[in-house]
Design an enzyme around this catalytic site. Structure first.
Site, PDB file in Angstrom:
ATOM      1  N   GLY A 165       0.746  -1.110   0.452  1.00  0.00           N
ATOM      2  CA  GLY A 165      -0.284   0.179   0.161  1.00  0.00           C
ATOM      3  C   GLY A 165       0.665   1.010   0.381  1.00  0.00           C
TER       4      GLY A 165
ATOM      5  N   GLY B 166      -0.416   4.321  -1.073  1.00  0.00           N
ATOM      6  CA  GLY B 166      -1.722   5.250  -0.696  1.00  0.00           C
ATOM      7  C   GLY B 166      -1.089   6.447   0.224  1.00  0.00           C
ATOM      8  N   GLN B 167      -2.096   7.019   0.336  1.00  0.00           N
ATOM      9  CA  GLN B 167      -1.762   7.675   1.825  1.00  0.00           C
ATOM     10  C   GLN B 167      -0.760   7.777   2.793  1.00  0.00           C
ATOM     11  N   ASP B 168      -0.805   6.877   3.628  1.00  0.00           N
ATOM     12  CA  ASP B 168       0.115   6.239   4.629  1.00  0.00           C
ATOM     13  C   ASP B 168       0.828   5.905   4.097  1.00  0.00           C
TER      14      ASP B 168
ATOM     15  N   ALA C 139      -1.934  -2.238   2.703  1.00  0.00           N
ATOM     16  CA  ALA C 139      -2.556  -2.025   1.296  1.00  0.00           C
ATOM     17  C   ALA C 139      -4.142  -2.246   2.174  1.00  0.00           C
TER      18      ALA C 139
ATOM     19  N   TYR D 271     -14.710  -8.637  -2.567  1.00  0.00           N
ATOM     20  CA  TYR D 271     -13.495  -8.169  -2.927  1.00  0.00           C
ATOM     21  C   TYR D 271     -12.951  -7.204  -1.785  1.00  0.00           C
TER      22      TYR D 271
ATOM     23  N   THR E  34      -8.125  -0.656  12.326  1.00  0.00           N
ATOM     24  CA  THR E  34      -9.165   0.904  12.108  1.00  0.00           C
ATOM     25  C   THR E  34     -10.272   0.515  13.337  1.00  0.00           C
TER      26      THR E  34
ATOM     27  N   GLU F  15     -12.628   1.938  13.258  1.00  0.00           N
ATOM     28  CA  GLU F  15     -14.209   0.974  12.191  1.00  0.00           C
ATOM     29  C   GLU F  15     -14.102  -0.497  13.183  1.00  0.00           C
TER      30      GLU F  15
ATOM     31  N   TYR G 201     -16.199  -3.518   5.504  1.00  0.00           N
ATOM     32  CA  TYR G 201     -14.409  -3.572   5.496  1.00  0.00           C
ATOM     33  C   TYR G 201     -14.531  -3.718   7.165  1.00  0.00           C
TER      34      TYR G 201
ATOM     35  N   LYS H 214     -10.868  -6.132   8.072  1.00  0.00           N
ATOM     36  CA  LYS H 214     -10.597  -5.628   8.804  1.00  0.00           C
ATOM     37  C   LYS H 214     -10.694  -6.721  10.289  1.00  0.00           C
TER      38      LYS H 214
ATOM     39  N   HIS I 199      -7.458   9.626   9.604  1.00  0.00           N
ATOM     40  CA  HIS I 199      -6.162  10.333   9.568  1.00  0.00           C
ATOM     41  C   HIS I 199      -6.093  10.928   8.197  1.00  0.00           C
TER      42      HIS I 199
ATOM     43  N   ARG J 243      -5.177  12.419   1.216  1.00  0.00           N
ATOM     44  CA  ARG J 243      -6.708  11.489   1.261  1.00  0.00           C
ATOM     45  C   ARG J 243      -7.073  11.777  -0.166  1.00  0.00           C
TER      46      ARG J 243
HETATM   47  P1  NAP Z   1      -5.411   4.328   0.803  1.00  0.00           P
HETATM   48  O1  NAP Z   1      -4.665   5.861   0.694  1.00  0.00           O
HETATM   49  O2  NAP Z   1      -7.174   4.136   0.095  1.00  0.00           O
HETATM   50  O3  NAP Z   1      -4.134   2.949   0.383  1.00  0.00           O
HETATM   51  C1  NAP Z   1      -4.532   1.923   0.151  1.00  0.00           C
HETATM   52  C2  NAP Z   1      -2.752   1.344  -0.455  1.00  0.00           C
HETATM   53  O4  NAP Z   1      -3.668   0.369  -0.552  1.00  0.00           O
HETATM   54  C3  NAP Z   1      -3.158   1.675  -1.685  1.00  0.00           C
HETATM   55  O5  NAP Z   1      -1.675   2.208  -1.670  1.00  0.00           O
HETATM   56  C4  NAP Z   1      -3.792   1.025  -2.809  1.00  0.00           C
HETATM   57  O6  NAP Z   1      -3.248   0.816  -3.928  1.00  0.00           O
HETATM   58  C5  NAP Z   1      -3.413  -0.541  -2.055  1.00  0.00           C
HETATM   59  N1  NAP Z   1      -4.139  -0.881  -2.566  1.00  0.00           N
HETATM   60  C6  NAP Z   1      -4.869  -1.748  -2.720  1.00  0.00           C
HETATM   61  N2  NAP Z   1      -6.025  -2.972  -3.132  1.00  0.00           N
HETATM   62  C7  NAP Z   1      -4.848  -3.668  -2.942  1.00  0.00           C
HETATM   63  C8  NAP Z   1      -4.452  -4.687  -3.867  1.00  0.00           C
HETATM   64  N3  NAP Z   1      -4.987  -5.691  -4.184  1.00  0.00           N
HETATM   65  N4  NAP Z   1      -2.918  -5.436  -3.272  1.00  0.00           N
HETATM   66  C9  NAP Z   1      -1.676  -4.117  -3.557  1.00  0.00           C
HETATM   67  N5  NAP Z   1      -1.941  -3.441  -2.761  1.00  0.00           N
HETATM   68  C10 NAP Z   1      -3.230  -3.242  -2.314  1.00  0.00           C
HETATM   69  O7  NAP Z   1      -5.471   4.509   2.261  1.00  0.00           O
HETATM   70  P2  NAP Z   1      -4.760   4.942   3.365  1.00  0.00           P
HETATM   71  O8  NAP Z   1      -5.389   5.788   4.070  1.00  0.00           O
HETATM   72  O9  NAP Z   1      -3.054   5.096   3.660  1.00  0.00           O
HETATM   73  O10 NAP Z   1      -4.570   3.970   4.700  1.00  0.00           O
HETATM   74  C11 NAP Z   1      -3.921   3.112   4.705  1.00  0.00           C
HETATM   75  C12 NAP Z   1      -3.937   1.655   5.558  1.00  0.00           C
HETATM   76  O11 NAP Z   1      -4.638   2.093   6.730  1.00  0.00           O
HETATM   77  C13 NAP Z   1      -5.548   1.296   4.817  1.00  0.00           C
HETATM   78  O12 NAP Z   1      -5.133  -0.379   5.053  1.00  0.00           O
HETATM   79  C14 NAP Z   1      -6.541   1.353   5.467  1.00  0.00           C
HETATM   80  O13 NAP Z   1      -8.093   0.580   5.550  1.00  0.00           O
HETATM   81  C15 NAP Z   1      -6.105   1.908   7.162  1.00  0.00           C
HETATM   82  N6  NAP Z   1      -6.343   3.079   7.717  1.00  0.00           N
HETATM   83  C16 NAP Z   1      -6.644   4.045   7.401  1.00  0.00           C
HETATM   84  C17 NAP Z   1      -7.298   4.820   8.095  1.00  0.00           C
HETATM   85  C18 NAP Z   1      -7.636   5.921   7.798  1.00  0.00           C
HETATM   86  O14 NAP Z   1      -8.563   7.393   8.550  1.00  0.00           O
HETATM   87  N7  NAP Z   1      -6.665   7.089   6.706  1.00  0.00           N
HETATM   88  C19 NAP Z   1      -8.052   4.634   9.719  1.00  0.00           C
HETATM   89  C20 NAP Z   1      -7.539   3.507  10.277  1.00  0.00           C
HETATM   90  C21 NAP Z   1      -6.594   2.482   9.712  1.00  0.00           C
HETATM   91  P3  NAP Z   1      -3.175   1.790  -4.939  1.00  0.00           P
HETATM   92  O15 NAP Z   1      -2.801   2.747  -4.888  1.00  0.00           O
HETATM   93  O16 NAP Z   1      -2.931   1.276  -6.933  1.00  0.00           O
HETATM   94  O17 NAP Z   1      -5.074   1.809  -4.941  1.00  0.00           O
HETATM   95  O1  G4F Z   2     -14.327   9.751   5.413  1.00  0.00           O
HETATM   96  P1  G4F Z   2     -15.400   8.833   5.315  1.00  0.00           P
HETATM   97  O2  G4F Z   2     -15.192   7.990   4.276  1.00  0.00           O
HETATM   98  O3  G4F Z   2     -14.196   7.908   6.284  1.00  0.00           O
HETATM   99  P2  G4F Z   2     -14.365   6.664   7.330  1.00  0.00           P
HETATM  100  O4  G4F Z   2     -15.581   5.956   6.938  1.00  0.00           O
HETATM  101  O5  G4F Z   2     -14.626   6.965   8.942  1.00  0.00           O
HETATM  102  O6  G4F Z   2     -13.607   5.355   6.833  1.00  0.00           O
HETATM  103  C1  G4F Z   2     -11.734   6.174   7.197  1.00  0.00           C
HETATM  104  O7  G4F Z   2     -11.362   5.786   8.563  1.00  0.00           O
HETATM  105  C2  G4F Z   2     -11.609   5.022   8.591  1.00  0.00           C
HETATM  106  C3  G4F Z   2     -10.961   4.831  10.514  1.00  0.00           C
HETATM  107  O8  G4F Z   2     -12.180   4.830  11.080  1.00  0.00           O
HETATM  108  C4  G4F Z   2     -10.784   3.703   8.034  1.00  0.00           C
HETATM  109  F1  G4F Z   2     -10.227   2.539   8.654  1.00  0.00           F
HETATM  110  C5  G4F Z   2     -10.779   3.680   6.883  1.00  0.00           C
HETATM  111  O9  G4F Z   2     -10.211   2.890   5.830  1.00  0.00           O
HETATM  112  C6  G4F Z   2     -11.351   4.950   5.877  1.00  0.00           C
HETATM  113  O10 G4F Z   2      -9.660   5.837   6.030  1.00  0.00           O
HETATM  114  O11 G4F Z   2     -16.685   9.224   6.136  1.00  0.00           O
HETATM  115  C7  G4F Z   2     -16.392   9.790   7.730  1.00  0.00           C
HETATM  116  C8  G4F Z   2     -18.006  10.192   8.086  1.00  0.00           C
HETATM  117  C9  G4F Z   2     -18.744   8.589   6.990  1.00  0.00           C
HETATM  118  O12 G4F Z   2     -19.407   9.120   8.995  1.00  0.00           O
HETATM  119  C10 G4F Z   2     -19.536   9.362   6.853  1.00  0.00           C
HETATM  120  O13 G4F Z   2     -20.925   8.193   6.108  1.00  0.00           O
HETATM  121  O14 G4F Z   2     -18.644  11.396   6.615  1.00  0.00           O
HETATM  122  C11 G4F Z   2     -19.247  10.754   6.463  1.00  0.00           C
HETATM  123  N1  G4F Z   2     -20.007  11.162   5.072  1.00  0.00           N
HETATM  124  C12 G4F Z   2     -21.403  11.913   5.022  1.00  0.00           C
HETATM  125  N2  G4F Z   2     -20.802  12.425   3.753  1.00  0.00           N
HETATM  126  C13 G4F Z   2     -18.675  10.580   4.044  1.00  0.00           C
HETATM  127  C14 G4F Z   2     -20.360  11.686   2.907  1.00  0.00           C
HETATM  128  N3  G4F Z   2     -18.265  10.339   3.430  1.00  0.00           N
HETATM  129  C15 G4F Z   2     -18.449  10.161   2.865  1.00  0.00           C
HETATM  130  N4  G4F Z   2     -16.890   9.804   1.567  1.00  0.00           N
HETATM  131  N5  G4F Z   2     -18.470  10.983   1.811  1.00  0.00           N
HETATM  132  C16 G4F Z   2     -19.792  11.551   1.506  1.00  0.00           C
HETATM  133  O15 G4F Z   2     -19.896  12.025   0.689  1.00  0.00           O
END
Ligand code: NAP
Ligand code: G4F
Length: 340
Positions: A10, A13-15, A86, A100, A130, A132, A154, A158, A183, A188
């Site tokens: 991954g 991605g962002q992180d 990832a 998926y 997470t 979640e 999701y 996880k 985060h 993002r």
């Molecule tokens: P992200 O921006 O969506 O990045 C996801 C990464 O995973 C991307 O590099 C994506 O590649 C890669 N990926 C997706 N499917 C894959 C596959 N089948 N094989 C290999 N790589 C694959 O997510 P993020 O915000 O950086 O989050 C990083 C991790 O932390 C994720 O596991 C997410 O679920 C978890 N997480 C995120 C948050 C948050 O708030 N950001 C909070 C808690 C946990 P592509 O660039 O090709 O799409």
């Molecule tokens: O930005 P979101 O899509 O993030 P969500 O669902 O909290 O998930 C993110 O954080 C998780 C950690 O708690 C990660 F595990 C996960 O991978 C991801 O990074 O939505 C945040 C909130 C939700 O409650 C959603 O219902 O925003 C609300 N929302 C309202 N309108 C929306 C929208 N979300 C999205 N994506 N798009 C909207 O138009």
């Protein structure tokens, strides 16, 4: 000088991209797995690819669901540390593609763990878990003791990987879960709510005639700064023994409060009218409707309230979040990261 070797899934991605930069700064050799994509998906890696660190940075084509490829990469790279980031990381989308989502988030983690075990790779593994997982708990604040009640494909996927990590941890592997709350950053993805709001507000400020269509305005999230949080992923792997840790800011805000802050900062203060799907956000200065509700963005089940208690991380890895939500919004509006 002997370099430590890290592998990041991954990495595009962002992180993943912030973590790669952080580890390169710490003198690691960094390997990342990128998916094949007909468009270039290396935007987040621009800093690295244009820097002197490029020499210590290696990209491998691969996919977390492809165990043959994982074996090949692991046996070549022999990493000391693996960060499994990832994922199909979009909660709303996971309701549409549950199978998926599980293949990637749940079975992908299993394939990685089995490859590490079979190849006898002596490494430490961080799993991106997470907040979640907590679902709609009655607890006002969530920590490592709070029961999990996952409510989306999701979070269920996880939870599977969370449990797997614990299983391998108990078998003696250094494997741990970072239970990170939301985060955000300029990197993002566009469809997550913070980036979506900020980008639309900036376009409207630049005279776009669009309205911003949102789902649930009343869900609350505990938002932190991604560039800051990746440091603590690394810190978790520097512990002597593996620990699952919550990483969170300890403050929670609704999506509506987030909207108000963003539009205020851009000098377009919002007044709200109506209820439910008829609620609208209106620019106080010219009475134009800027925000509408679109039921498409409602989730089958909503997670209403996230608020993390990171006391354990504060104690064990000196977790100390510095960036407030207001600062985070400024960073995202400016699209410029700060040194941390
Ligand atoms: P992200 O921006 O969506 O990045 C996801 C990464 O995973 C991307 O590099 C994506 O590649 C890669 N990926 C997706 N499917 C894959 C596959 N089948 N094989 C290999 N790589 C694959 O997510 P993020 O915000 O950086 O989050 C990083 C991790 O932390 C994720 O596991 C997410 O679920 C978890 N997480 C995120 C948050 C948050 O708030 N950001 C909070 C808690 C946990 P592509 O660039 O090709 O799409
Ligand atoms: O930005 P979101 O899509 O993030 P969500 O669902 O909290 O998930 C993110 O954080 C998780 C950690 O708690 C990660 F595990 C996960 O991978 C991801 O990074 O939505 C945040 C909130 C939700 O409650 C959603 O219902 O925003 C609300 N929302 C309202 N309108 C929306 C929208 N979300 C999205 N994506 N798009 C909207 O138009």
């Amino acid at each position: 000088m002997k370099h430590k070797i890290a592998l990041i899934t991954g990495v595009t991605g962002q992180d993943g991209s912030y973590l790669a930069e952080f580890l390169l700064n710490k003198n690691y050799i960094v390997h990342g797995i990128r998916r094949i994509n007909s468009n270039n998906n290396l935007n987040n890696l621009t800093n690295i690819l244009n820097s002197k660190y490029k020499r210590r940075f290696n990209l491998h084509y691969g996919d977390i669901t492809d165990s043959t490829n994982l074996h090949k990469i692991l046996s070549r790279v022999k990493p000391h540390e693996i960060y499994n980031l990832a994922a199909q990381s979009h909660v709303h989308v996971s309701f549409q593609i549950p199978e998926y989502t599980h293949n990637v988030n749940a079975l992908g983690c299993l394939k990685l763990l089995e490859a590490i075990k079979n190849l006898k790779i002596n490494c430490k593994l961080y799993q991106a878990s997470t907040s979640e997982l907590f679902g709609n708990n009655n607890n006002k604040i969530q920590n490592e003791q709070t029961p999990f009640k996952p409510i989306s494909p999701y979070s269920i996927s996880k939870l599977y990987s969370y449990n797997l990590i614990n299983y391998y941890m108990h078998q003696g592997m250094f494997a741990c879960n970072g239970i990170l709350f939301n985060h955000e950053s300029p990197r993002r993805g566009n469809s997550f709510v913070t980036q979506k709001i900020i980008n639309a507000a900036l376009r409207i400020k630049n005279n776009s005639n669009e309205t911003l269509n949102l789902g649930n305005l009343y869900a609350k999230r505990d938002w932190g700064y991604a560039k800051e949080y990746v440091k603590y992923m690394w810190k978790m792997l520097q512990l002597k023994n593996p620990e699952n840790l919550v990483i969170a800011s300890g403050k929670t805000y609704s999506v509506k409060e987030f909207v108000n802050k963003v539009f205020n900062k851009l000098d377009m203060p919002i007044k709200w009218h109506g209820k439910g799907i008829n609620e609208v956000g209106i620019n106080k200065k010219n009475n134009k409707i800027l925000i509408k509700i679109d039921p498409y963005y409602f989730r089958k089940i909503e997670l209403n309230n996230l608020l993390g208690d990171a006391s354990k991380a504060k104690k064990l890895i000196k977790f100390k979040p510095k960036v407030s939500l207001d600062q985070l919004i400024d960073i995202m509006i400016e699209k410029k990261d700060i040194d941390i």
